[in-house]
Every structure is written in C-alpha cells, then in structure tokens.
Design an enzyme around this catalytic site. Structure first.
Site, mmCIF file in Angstrom:
data_model
loop_
_atom_site.group_PDB
_atom_site.id
_atom_site.type_symbol
_atom_site.label_atom_id
_atom_site.label_comp_id
_atom_site.label_asym_id
_atom_site.label_seq_id
_atom_site.Cartn_x
_atom_site.Cartn_y
_atom_site.Cartn_z
ATOM 1 N N ALA A 210 12.084 21.803 28.010
ATOM 2 C CA ALA A 210 11.878 21.217 26.681
ATOM 3 C C ALA A 210 10.413 20.838 26.555
ATOM 4 C CB ALA A 210 12.762 19.990 26.495
ATOM 5 N N SER A 213 5.535 16.542 21.652
ATOM 6 C CA SER A 213 4.113 16.410 21.332
ATOM 7 C C SER A 213 3.301 15.849 22.501
ATOM 8 C CB SER A 213 3.939 15.503 20.110
ATOM 9 O OG SER A 213 4.633 14.285 20.288
ATOM 10 N N ILE A 214 3.902 14.981 23.309
ATOM 11 C CA ILE A 214 3.160 14.326 24.380
ATOM 12 C C ILE A 214 3.341 15.003 25.728
ATOM 13 C CG2 ILE A 214 3.109 12.203 25.780
ATOM 14 C CD1 ILE A 214 3.463 10.611 23.272
ATOM 15 N N ALA A 215 4.522 15.550 25.996
ATOM 16 C CA ALA A 215 4.810 16.080 27.330
ATOM 17 C C ALA A 215 5.779 17.246 27.251
ATOM 18 C CB ALA A 215 5.398 14.974 28.208
ATOM 19 N N LYS A 231 8.563 15.724 34.321
ATOM 20 C CA LYS A 231 7.964 15.510 32.996
ATOM 21 C C LYS A 231 6.449 15.428 33.172
ATOM 22 C CE LYS A 231 8.232 12.250 29.081
ATOM 23 N NZ LYS A 231 8.920 11.008 28.609
ATOM 24 N N ASP A 370 18.136 5.018 21.373
ATOM 25 C CA ASP A 370 18.161 6.377 20.811
ATOM 26 C C ASP A 370 19.344 7.135 21.412
ATOM 27 O OD1 ASP A 370 17.340 8.488 19.239
ATOM 28 O OD2 ASP A 370 15.845 9.207 20.670
#
Length: 543
Positions: A210, A213-215, A231, A370
C-alpha cells in the site's frame, strides 16, 4: 558498509541544517515585514489623526479608545506585546524549514493555483456559493500534494470543527500519490537502521502492499523467520510537511494578529497548531510504535489478548522513518463469508470488537479513532486485529465524565439529560437554552432512528451516511450555541461504524440493552470483569 552509511547520514544532516537556516531567515524576514507594516500603519494612523482640542473628558474609556490602532483595535503596548509573541513563534517555526524546499513549494503552489484558476475560467459556476468554493479548494489541495491532502482529510474527519459543506466535499479528497522506487526504499531503510537490508531481512518485497502520501508499506520476512510489514517514509516528505505546515500556521497567526475578532468562536491558530502537531507527530514512526506498545499493554493488562490483538512492533528495526511490525493475516470485519471461515459465531466476534474498543476509550490512554472496515480484521485464529494507529483520540477528564452522563441519558431516553451532558463537554458561545436544545435533540433522535434502522440486508458500510449523521449532531449543537470538541466527533463516528457492522453481522443485536456489550463511559470494575470473563469464554469456544 555500516560506517559508510553513518557518514552519509551525517552529511545529510549537515546539509539539512544549512537549508533550514536559509529557509528560516527567509520566513523571518517576510513575516517581520508583515508585522512591522501593521505596526507602522497603526502608529501612522494614530500620529496622523488631527489634533484634538482640549475639552472635558466625558468618560474614563474615551482616552483609551483614542489610542487604539484602527486596524487591530489594540493599544500600542498590547500590539507590541502581541507582535513580540508572534515574531518569537515565527523564529521557532522558521528554523524547522529549508530554503530550497520553501522556494520549490512556492513554485508548486503558484502552478497549482494557476491550473485551478484556469479550470474555473473554462467552466465558470452557475452560482457562486460555499459548495463551489469548497470544491475548488478541494481540487487545489489535491494539486498541492501530500500536506494539503492530509489537511483535507483532517477537515473531512472534523465535522464538529468545520462547516458541513467543507466536510462533505473533502470526503472526496483523493490521496493520488505515486510510489517510490524500490532502490529509494532500500536506501532509506539502510540509512535509518544503519545496516544493510540483508542483515535484517531474508526478504523485502520490491512491490509495496500500500502507498499513501507520507509512506508506503512493504511485506518482508526477518532473518529469524517472522513475517512482518515495513512502513517506510517517503524521501523529502519531512521538509515538505514542515514547510507547508509552517506557512499554514503562520498565516493563521498573522490573520489573528491583524484581526483578533477571529478568535471569538475558537482560535484559528489553535486549530492550525493542533493540525501541525498531529501531522508532524506522524513523521516520527517511533510514536506509532509507542501507540502499538501502549495498546498491546492495554490488551494484556485487561486479559483481552485471547480475543483481540494489535501488531507487535520490532523496536530494534524501527526508527524515525522506518517502522517494522508483525503482519496480521485475516479478513475485513465486513467480509461475512470470510469471517465464517474463521469463526462459527460472527455476532460474538463483533461483540468482542465493540467491547475491546469501548474499554479502550475508558481504560487506555487513547482510543482508535479510525475503525473503518480496513482497520479491523478477523484473523485466522478468530481474534479481532486492530491495525493502523495513525489516528487516535484522547478524552479529557471533563469529557470522559460528560460521556458517562450522556450514556446514562441515552439509555433512559432522557433528552434533557443528553443536552446537559453535551453542554458540559462543549465550548459555548453565549447562554445555551437547555430546554430548546433538548427539544432539538428529541427531533434528531427521531431522525437518527429511521436512518440507523436502514436496510439490514446491505453488505457494505456507507461512510458518507455515517459522516452525514455526525454532521447532523454537530449542526444541532451549533444551532444552539455549542461547539463540540473534535474528539467527540471522532468518538461518535466510531460508534456509528459499529452500528453499521451490527446491522451487517448481527441484525438482531440490541447495542443498548445487550448485557454482553460494555457501556461507553467510565465503566465500573465489575462491568469490565463481566466482559473479560465473557471474552475468555468466547476465546475458549473458538479454540
């Protein structure tokens, strides 16, 4: 090899320091000019005022009013103090940015703004309203990239903070990020762990599982044989976020410096500061490692490891930009057919998931904020897996007490009690009419009842509908002069997720009256023990 990697890391750090100093000086100069211009205007307007003829003062307040700045409405000494505070913050923010990144982001922003303006010119709106502004802003954010996509997602997840039209529009904010080449991923892993990939992993997949935007995340296997996911933070993203968020925060502070009235319904700079702190915190993957450790400890201390689990992080293979954690194999909580392969009682599995989450609200230092279907798994051994602790919520003592009161009022159907509990949790603008608020809550509950009943045969969870329900609650509160904290919106949204899962997996289950379900609030030790005993019994049944 490790020594060469260490030298490279030191050179990169020295280069980064020079860039941050250069960028910091640029931001300090720009903001100082803005502050100085404001102060100069106030001083000029005061000096340029026509001389006043001596006359008897009509009130004690008149002289103070005449010395106030017409632009900001503050006395010169107050203005000087506020300007000093602002410049101090500017220096702190500026030293975290880089000159090269600042210039690059400035050019990218100009290009994104030009493209968005051209698109509007090609298709001008039939009606200029907030919905149009929200759509244009969302398109601009997507073009601006990682920071602004995250900002858009923050807006979408904060229905108690932002207007409904923006929350709904930013639900569509796309994280259309590209993946980083494996050579870059490998380089970052080796720099961060200060050792070759081969001395840690027997296998590291070149294809990401996957990407955001950051990782991005890659599957891997440790030399000791454990399957893990890795990650990896994307290169350059830290400087981009620090620069962008620095400008967002300073823009909010300058607006408030020029117009203090912006603080009347909540500080714009406080929202920007919270966002900045939250997003920059995500850049240090050791914080997520700590979240995993804390949640796993919560499960262990409360005897819940037989029914739920979170990935085990590997501290020795984790750094600021690399997080190595256990890989959990299972199916999403909404995959009914898949769940039936791992358990004979999907309803009990759902009850376990709900109770573990509810108890974390009460007994853990944070709650998972979340719990959409992708972040709740039913594992091959029948346990519930909680993954991705990027968004968490924390309750203040006052809010925890308010939730307790709200839970009691909900169970009794006491609208006035609900109104009182909500008022105790929120920030009020003026006096709140509790009776009128209670009447609006009764109407809302009637609407929510029909919405929540829904169609029990649906095989998916409509996230937009869940967001609409949270917006309805925030709107009723706002219409009555009450601004609910963001954490309350997060809490309610997770509860609505579980309501949807109930309709799918256990349509006959009554979440309010079933004795197996822990109440959302400050549960007693006896109530917690009842669930823990039931959970252990369920786990033995699965085994």
């Amino acid at each position: 090899m490790p020594l060469q990697l260490e030298h490279k890391a030191r050179r990169a750090a020295r280069t980064g320091l020079r860039r941050r100093v250069g960028g910091g000086l640029l931001i300090i100069f720009t903001t100082s000019v803005a502050v100085a211009a404001t102060a100069a205007f106030c001083n000029w307007s005061h000096a340029a005022a026509p001389p006043r003829l001596p006359r008897r003062a009509t009130s004690a307040a008149a002289p103070a009013a005449s010395s106030s700045c017409p632009l900001t409405g503050r006395a010169p000494e107050v203005l000087a103090e506020d300007a000093s505070k602002l410049l101090k913050e500017v220096v702190e923010v500026a030293m975290s940015t880089g000159l090269e990144t600042s210039i690059s982001r400035g050019l990218q922003a100009a290009r994104a703004a030009a493209l968005t303006a051209a698109e509007v010119a090609r298709e001008p709106p039939q009606q200029l309203d907030e919905a149009f502004v929200a759509r244009v802003l969302r398109q601009l954010f997507e073009r601006l990239g990682a920071t602004y996509v995250k900002l858009g997602q923050f807006i979408a997840s904060s229905p108690t903070v932002f207007p409904a039209v923006y929350v709904k529009e930013f639900q569509r904010c796309l994280d259309s990020t590209s993946t980083v080449p494996f050579t870059e991923v490998k380089r970052i892993v080796e720099e961060e762990l200060v050792k070759p990939v081969g001395s840690v992993f027997s296998y590291l997949s070149p294809e990401p599982l996957a990407a955001a935007s950051i990782a991005q995340v890659h599957s891997a296997k440790l030399l000791s044989g454990e399957e893990v996911v890795v990650k990896v933070q994307k290169p350059g993203i830290e400087e981009v976020l620090k620069t962008d968020l620095g400008f967002v925060y300073l823009a909010a502070r300058i607006l408030e410096f020029i117009n203090p009235d912006l603080n009347i319904r909540g500080s714009l700079a406080d929202i920007a500061s919270d966002l900045r702190e939250s997003m920059l915190g995500e850049l240090d993957f050791r914080q997520e490692q700590r979240n995993l450790d804390v949640f796993r400890s919560f499960l262990d201390v409360n005897n819940l490891t037989a029914v739920a689990v979170a990935p085990k992080p590997y501290a020795e293979f984790t750094s600021r930009r690399v997080l190595t954690m256990e890989r959990l194999n299972g199916v999403a909580l909404v995959d009914l057919e898949g769940i039936k392969r791992y358990t004979d009682d999907p309803e009990a599995t759902l009850v376990n998931a709900l109770n573990v989450w509810s108890l974390s609200v009460q007994k853990c230092e944070f709650f998972h904020a979340d719990v959409h279907a992708g972040n709740l798994l039913v594992l091959e051994d029948g346990r519930v897996g909680f993954i991705d602790f990027g968004i968490v919520g924390r309750l203040s003592p006052a809010m925890a007490t308010g939730i307790d009161k709200l839970n009691v009022a909900l169970a009794a159907g006491d609208a006035k009690g609900m109104a009182s509990a909500l008022i105790s949790m929120g920030a009020t603008v003026g006096q709140v009419d509790e009776d009128a608020f209670a009447a609006d809550i009764e109407k809302l509950i009637a609407r929510l009842g029909s919405s929540l009943d829904g169609n029990a045969t649906e095989v998916s969870v409509d996230e937009s509908q869940i967001q609409d329900l949270v917006l309805d609650i925030a709107q009723v509160a706002g219409n009555n002069g009450l601004k609910l904290p963001r954490e309350f919106g997060l809490l309610i949204k997770q509860s609505l997720y579980f309501d949807r899962y109930t309709k799918l997996l256990a349509p006959e289950l009554n979440m309010m009256s079933d004795e197996r379900i822990a109440k959302l609030g400050s549960a007693t030790e006896a109530e917690a023990e009842v669930f823990q005993d039931a959970a252990l019994s369920d786990a033995e049944g699965v085994a």
